[in-house]
Write a protein that holds these residues in place. Sequence first.
Motif, PDB file in Angstrom:
ATOM      1  N   ARG A 110      12.639  18.620 -12.546  1.00 17.55           N
ATOM      2  CA  ARG A 110      12.913  18.780 -13.976  1.00 17.55           C
ATOM      3  C   ARG A 110      12.426  20.143 -14.475  1.00 17.55           C
ATOM      4  O   ARG A 110      13.106  20.817 -15.257  1.00 17.55           O
ATOM      5  N   GLN A 111      11.225  20.551 -14.031  1.00 21.66           N
ATOM      6  CA  GLN A 111      10.712  21.856 -14.448  1.00 21.66           C
ATOM      7  C   GLN A 111      11.601  22.989 -13.928  1.00 21.66           C
ATOM      8  O   GLN A 111      11.855  23.982 -14.626  1.00 21.66           O
ATOM      9  N   SER A 112      12.064  22.852 -12.680  1.00 18.96           N
ATOM     10  CA  SER A 112      12.948  23.879 -12.129  1.00 18.96           C
ATOM     11  C   SER A 112      14.249  23.956 -12.906  1.00 18.96           C
ATOM     12  O   SER A 112      14.757  25.051 -13.175  1.00 18.96           O
TER      13      SER A 112
ATOM     14  N   GLN B 247      15.751  27.182 -15.017  1.00 21.31           N
ATOM     15  CA  GLN B 247      17.084  27.726 -14.828  1.00 21.31           C
ATOM     16  C   GLN B 247      17.868  27.751 -16.140  1.00 21.31           C
ATOM     17  O   GLN B 247      18.578  28.699 -16.456  1.00 21.31           O
ATOM     18  N   ASP B 248      17.731  26.688 -16.931  1.00 15.80           N
ATOM     19  CA  ASP B 248      18.421  26.659 -18.228  1.00 15.80           C
ATOM     20  C   ASP B 248      17.915  27.779 -19.139  1.00 15.80           C
ATOM     21  O   ASP B 248      18.693  28.412 -19.869  1.00 15.80           O
ATOM     22  N   ALA B 249      16.615  28.008 -19.133  1.00 13.11           N
ATOM     23  CA  ALA B 249      16.050  29.067 -19.982  1.00 13.11           C
ATOM     24  C   ALA B 249      16.553  30.432 -19.544  1.00 13.11           C
ATOM     25  O   ALA B 249      16.825  31.304 -20.367  1.00 13.11           O
ATOM     26  N   GLU B 250      16.681  30.649 -18.236  1.00 13.19           N
ATOM     27  CA  GLU B 250      17.175  31.930 -17.762  1.00 13.19           C
ATOM     28  C   GLU B 250      18.624  32.155 -18.164  1.00 13.19           C
ATOM     29  O   GLU B 250      19.046  33.263 -18.483  1.00 13.19           O
ATOM     30  N   GLU B 251      19.400  31.077 -18.114  1.00 12.89           N
ATOM     31  CA  GLU B 251      20.789  31.221 -18.491  1.00 12.89           C
ATOM     32  C   GLU B 251      20.954  31.507 -19.993  1.00 12.89           C
ATOM     33  O   GLU B 251      21.811  32.264 -20.414  1.00 12.89           O
TER      34      GLU B 251
ATOM     35  N   HIS C 258       0.825  -1.211   0.000  1.00 13.19           N
ATOM     36  CA  HIS C 258       0.000   0.000   0.000  1.00 13.19           C
ATOM     37  C   HIS C 258       0.858   1.260   0.000  1.00 13.19           C
ATOM     38  O   HIS C 258       0.450   2.291  -0.542  1.00 13.19           O
ATOM     39  N   LYS C 259       2.003   1.186   0.562  1.00  7.11           N
ATOM     40  CA  LYS C 259       2.862   2.360   0.665  1.00  7.11           C
ATOM     41  C   LYS C 259       3.639   2.605  -0.618  1.00  7.11           C
ATOM     42  O   LYS C 259       4.009   3.735  -0.929  1.00  7.11           O
ATOM     43  N   GLU C 260       3.882   1.566  -1.404  1.00  5.76           N
ATOM     44  CA  GLU C 260       4.723   1.683  -2.599  1.00  5.76           C
ATOM     45  C   GLU C 260       4.135   2.637  -3.641  1.00  5.76           C
ATOM     46  O   GLU C 260       4.845   3.505  -4.145  1.00  5.76           O
ATOM     47  N   PRO C 261       2.834   2.545  -4.023  1.00  3.06           N
ATOM     48  CA  PRO C 261       2.306   3.488  -5.028  1.00  3.06           C
ATOM     49  C   PRO C 261       2.421   4.941  -4.576  1.00  3.06           C
ATOM     50  O   PRO C 261       2.756   5.823  -5.366  1.00  3.06           O
ATOM     51  N   TRP C 262       2.132   5.202  -3.296  1.00  3.07           N
ATOM     52  CA  TRP C 262       2.222   6.575  -2.806  1.00  3.07           C
ATOM     53  C   TRP C 262       3.662   7.069  -2.866  1.00  3.07           C
ATOM     54  O   TRP C 262       3.928   8.212  -3.227  1.00  3.07           O
ATOM     55  N   THR C 263       4.601   6.200  -2.533  1.00  2.00           N
ATOM     56  CA  THR C 263       6.017   6.589  -2.606  1.00  2.00           C
ATOM     57  C   THR C 263       6.427   6.860  -4.041  1.00  2.00           C
ATOM     58  O   THR C 263       7.152   7.818  -4.341  1.00  2.00           O
ATOM     59  N   LYS C 264       5.950   5.990  -4.967  1.00  2.00           N
ATOM     60  CA  LYS C 264       6.283   6.197  -6.378  1.00  2.00           C
ATOM     61  C   LYS C 264       5.695   7.499  -6.885  1.00  2.00           C
ATOM     62  O   LYS C 264       6.337   8.247  -7.637  1.00  2.00           O
ATOM     63  N   SER C 265       4.441   7.782  -6.493  1.00  2.00           N
ATOM     64  CA  SER C 265       3.799   9.020  -6.932  1.00  2.00           C
ATOM     65  C   SER C 265       4.531  10.235  -6.385  1.00  2.00           C
ATOM     66  O   SER C 265       4.747  11.224  -7.089  1.00  2.00           O
ATOM     67  N   LEU C 266       4.924  10.151  -5.117  1.00  2.00           N
ATOM     68  CA  LEU C 266       5.654  11.264  -4.524  1.00  2.00           C
ATOM     69  C   LEU C 266       7.012  11.446  -5.190  1.00  2.00           C
ATOM     70  O   LEU C 266       7.436  12.577  -5.467  1.00  2.00           O
ATOM     71  N   ALA C 267       7.653  10.338  -5.499  1.00  2.00           N
ATOM     72  CA  ALA C 267       8.950  10.439  -6.168  1.00  2.00           C
ATOM     73  C   ALA C 267       8.787  11.017  -7.576  1.00  2.00           C
ATOM     74  O   ALA C 267       9.610  11.824  -8.033  1.00  2.00           O
ATOM     75  N   TYR C 268       7.706  10.577  -8.261  1.00  2.00           N
ATOM     76  CA  TYR C 268       7.464  11.109  -9.609  1.00  2.00           C
ATOM     77  C   TYR C 268       7.187  12.597  -9.559  1.00  2.00           C
ATOM     78  O   TYR C 268       7.699  13.371 -10.393  1.00  2.00           O
ATOM     79  N   THR C 269       6.383  13.064  -8.604  1.00  2.00           N
ATOM     80  CA  THR C 269       6.071  14.487  -8.485  1.00  2.00           C
ATOM     81  C   THR C 269       7.322  15.296  -8.188  1.00  2.00           C
ATOM     82  O   THR C 269       7.560  16.358  -8.762  1.00  2.00           O
ATOM     83  N   SER C 270       8.140  14.780  -7.285  1.00  2.00           N
ATOM     84  CA  SER C 270       9.385  15.483  -6.955  1.00  2.00           C
ATOM     85  C   SER C 270      10.309  15.550  -8.153  1.00  2.00           C
ATOM     86  O   SER C 270      10.944  16.583  -8.429  1.00  2.00           O
ATOM     87  N   GLU C 271      10.355  14.435  -8.880  1.00  2.00           N
ATOM     88  CA  GLU C 271      11.222  14.421 -10.071  1.00  2.00           C
ATOM     89  C   GLU C 271      10.709  15.389 -11.125  1.00  2.00           C
ATOM     90  O   GLU C 271      11.483  16.091 -11.788  1.00  2.00           O
ATOM     91  N   GLU C 272       9.377  15.475 -11.270  1.00  2.00           N
ATOM     92  CA  GLU C 272       8.798  16.375 -12.268  1.00  2.00           C
ATOM     93  C   GLU C 272       9.064  17.832 -11.876  1.00  2.00           C
ATOM     94  O   GLU C 272       9.430  18.663 -12.739  1.00  2.00           O
ATOM     95  N   LEU C 273       8.896  18.147 -10.612  1.00  2.00           N
ATOM     96  CA  LEU C 273       9.170  19.512 -10.169  1.00  2.00           C
ATOM     97  C   LEU C 273      10.634  19.867 -10.348  1.00  2.00           C
ATOM     98  O   LEU C 273      10.987  20.991 -10.750  1.00  2.00           O
TER      99      LEU C 273
END
Length: 221
Positions: free
Chosen positions: A171-173, A177-181, A154-169
């Motif tokens: 990547r966007q950040s 930064q690359d665009a600003e440079e 039960h904990k694994e999907p939530w962890t994967k979702s949280l990891a995916y969200t963190s990774e997406e954020l």
Amino acid sequence: MGITVQNITGNTAMVIWPKMAGCVDSFYSIMYHPNWNSMLSSYSRKNFQKEERVPTTRSSFVVENLIPLTTYIMCVTCQSANPSSDQCRVFNTLERDPASVSNTKKELALGIWLTSSVLLLIIAAVLLYGCLHLLYRRRHERLQEQNRTSKQEHKEPWTKSLAYTSEELSRQSQQTQDAEEKHPGGIQLATIIENPSVCNEPTMPSSKSGERAPTTDSALL
């Protein structure tokens, strides 16, 4: 007194005596002792090993639990008085009866069998308790393992979702930064375009420029 000892066996003997007029309202005392030696022992009551009290209505008594092949002295008195020589008889017990030997062997075998049975029951109860305790412990551990596995599932999907969200954020950040440079002015231009009110704001001439205009026209004239 006329005491007689009859029916002597290896373990029992029957003593018979005549009734005494002085013991009508009292009792008879039957005293006996093994390995009697008249040269060393007196006819004192304290020298007798055992004593039986019998009602005055009786004139005979069967003494039991005697030792085979043993010399006994047996006396009968009134009210536990010290006996005299004419109130006693000496006799020898016989060999142990075959029936009593057989009964003794049977009792011994029965006692051994009962003891063995009790010990076996105790051992079986201990083993059964140990097996049941072990089974209960294994089942408890298995249930704990299953609960732990289900919690992890039960904990694994939530962890994967949280990891995916963190990774997406992240990547966007990184993209920002690359665009600003690469385009440092692009962010300001985009900000200006997003806020058009800045572009539509009218430009008011300053007072100094208004004053200088007529001066120029007059000079030309």
